[in-house]
Design an enzyme around this catalytic site. Structure first.
Site, PDB file in Angstrom:
ATOM      1  N   CYS A 120      24.760 -13.659 102.311  1.00  0.00           N
ATOM      2  CA  CYS A 120      23.986 -13.666 103.960  1.00  0.00           C
ATOM      3  C   CYS A 120      22.914 -14.575 103.749  1.00  0.00           C
ATOM      4  O   CYS A 120      22.504 -15.134 104.713  1.00  0.00           O
ATOM      5  CB  CYS A 120      23.204 -12.447 104.412  1.00  0.00           C
ATOM      6  SG  CYS A 120      24.825 -11.202 104.431  1.00  0.00           S
ATOM      7  N   HIS A 148      25.957 -13.155 113.424  1.00  0.00           N
ATOM      8  CA  HIS A 148      25.576 -13.191 111.964  1.00  0.00           C
ATOM      9  C   HIS A 148      26.604 -14.011 111.316  1.00  0.00           C
ATOM     10  O   HIS A 148      27.529 -13.187 110.434  1.00  0.00           O
ATOM     11  CB  HIS A 148      25.281 -11.887 111.407  1.00  0.00           C
ATOM     12  CG  HIS A 148      24.854 -11.635 109.877  1.00  0.00           C
ATOM     13  ND1 HIS A 148      24.352 -13.044 109.293  1.00  0.00           N
ATOM     14  CD2 HIS A 148      24.874 -10.969 109.058  1.00  0.00           C
ATOM     15  CE1 HIS A 148      24.025 -12.737 108.124  1.00  0.00           C
ATOM     16  NE2 HIS A 148      24.356 -11.586 107.935  1.00  0.00           N
ATOM     17  N   CYS A 161      17.933 -10.018 104.712  1.00  0.00           N
ATOM     18  CA  CYS A 161      18.799  -9.212 103.609  1.00  0.00           C
ATOM     19  C   CYS A 161      20.001  -9.639 103.251  1.00  0.00           C
ATOM     20  O   CYS A 161      20.630 -10.690 103.846  1.00  0.00           O
ATOM     21  CB  CYS A 161      18.901  -7.948 103.957  1.00  0.00           C
ATOM     22  SG  CYS A 161      20.113  -7.622 105.362  1.00  0.00           S
TER      23      CYS A 161
END
Length: 397
Positions: free
Chosen positions: A91, A349, A379
């Protein structure tokens, strides 16, 4: 040599829902679009003088294979002499790309770098492992590469390989984040994102994808309410609190920032937005990946020579409401300074694109509000976090 590094511009595509408006767009084409747009928006920039392209990508298992950054540069029409590399920190991939690029500039090895990332979670393929021996008897299973663990090494402790949702359930238990806090945070994300679009905040940052009728981020639900969010069933445990409403969705999209040295201003024909003042990385138990931004941001602030009391703007990637709330509490900051223009729960996302999405948003936000200091933090699955501290360019002049 230690040169200041500046964010000169930032663009992204609108983020599409899984299987939605961008599902027909290849990830290398999305990446090429933001690269081409950034270079084209710098009036003084000769494309041949882009020193490097650094893009993040979390999957790389399908059309984004074979170094998607290089593919993006070629598809964008940049000269074949412009090198490119792809980085993968799940991510955090595109924020890592920006960190890698900023170090090149700080060392004097580059003057202008395009940094960003891309992900098409819709188009992430299934993979079929090769058999360990010839002519195996029985069936073989296809494995989705869209999100999360797959083809897990049996030596990996089982508690580390739980789903991201189950890991978040464990984190919210540890940090005592209630369902009401999670749903309220999610509602604010949707309302803030919708208001930001209505107010024109994203007009100069988001470039439409040719041939696609998508003007705004596709996952924003401006009409959601606390009652609707509270009615959603837990997604990972029968008695859990993490739902589809208080977690980020699966998405497609690309983002990029134009980074350069102080001397690059005349080459680009652009005034800088913000200075990269600090960088931080941290790691913890994989189960508590959502909490890793806490230490990453603390490290970045220390390296910038400031503290949380100096920070006026925070862009925290909202993988889940529970981990976002936990981080904000740990930093002991005013929640009102976090994600004032919406976050990933509403905006989306797409894994490899989220890092430079929040970095670009932060740079624009500082320029708009004239706050001096801001933090972008994210994160990362398997227990990591990244953060970058920006200083408003107007504060340094």
């Amino acid at each position: 040599m230690n040169s200041d590094v500046w964010v000169y511009d930032a663009v992204r595509t609108p983020f599409g829902r899984y299987g939605g408006a961008l599902a027909g767009s290849r990830p290398d084409d999305l990446a090429a679009l933001v690269v081409r747009t950034l270079v084209g928006r710098a009036p003084g920039l000769d494309p041949a003088r882009v020193d490097e392209i650094v893009l993040g990508n979390a999957n790389g298992a399908g059309e984004d294979n074979r170094n998607v950054a290089r593919m993006a540069g070629l598809l964008a029409g940049l000269p074949v002499s412009v090198p490119a590399t792809t980085v993968n920190r799940l991510c955090g991939s595109s924020l890592d790309a920006a960190i890698v690029a900023s170090r090149q500039i700080a060392l004097g090895e580059a003057g202008v770098v395009v940094a960003g990332g891309v992900e098409s979670m819709s188009r992430a393929p299934w993979v079929l492992p090769k058999p360990e021996k010839a002519f195996p008897v029985g069936d073989a299973a296809l494995v989705s590469t869209t999100l999360g663990w797959r083809l897990v090494n049996p030596a990996m402790p089982a508690q580390w390989t739980v789903s991201l949702g189950e890991a978040t359930e464990q984190l919210r238990e540890r940090e005592q984040v209630s369902r009401e806090e999670q749903d309220a945070f999610a509602l604010r994300s949707h309302r803030a994102a919708a208001a930001a679009w209505d107010g024109g905040f994203y007009d100069d940052q988001v470039v439409p994808v040719p041939g696609v009728a998508l003007a705004r981020d596709e996952s924003i639900r401006a009409d959601t309410t606390l009652e609707k969010l509270a009615a959603l069933k837990p997604a990972f445990r029968p008695d859990g609190m993490v739902t589809a409403g208080n977690a980020s969705p699966l998405n497609d999209g690309a983002s990029a920032v134009l980074l350069g040295s102080t001397a690059a201003e005349s080459r680009l024909g652009l005034a800088p937005l913000a200075r990269i003042a600090g960088r931080g990385a941290a790691a913890n138990d994989p189960r508590f990946f959502g909490f890793a931004p806490v230490e990453a941001a603390n490290v970045a602030l220390k390296r910038a020579g400031i503290g949380w009391g100096d920070v006026g703007a925070v862009e925290l990637n909202e993988a889940f409401a529970a981990q976002s709330v936990a981080c904000i509490k740990a930093w002991d900051i005013d929640p009102a300074i976090v994600n004032t223009h919406g976050g990933a729960i509403a905006i989306g996302h797409p894994l490899g694109a989220s890092g430079t999405r929040i970095l670009g948003t932060l740079a624009r936000r500082l320029a708009l509000t004239r706050q001096r200091w801001g933090v972008a933090a994210i994160c990362i699955g398997v227990g990591q976090g990244l953060a970058v501290v920006l200083e408003n360019a107007r504060s340094t002049s």
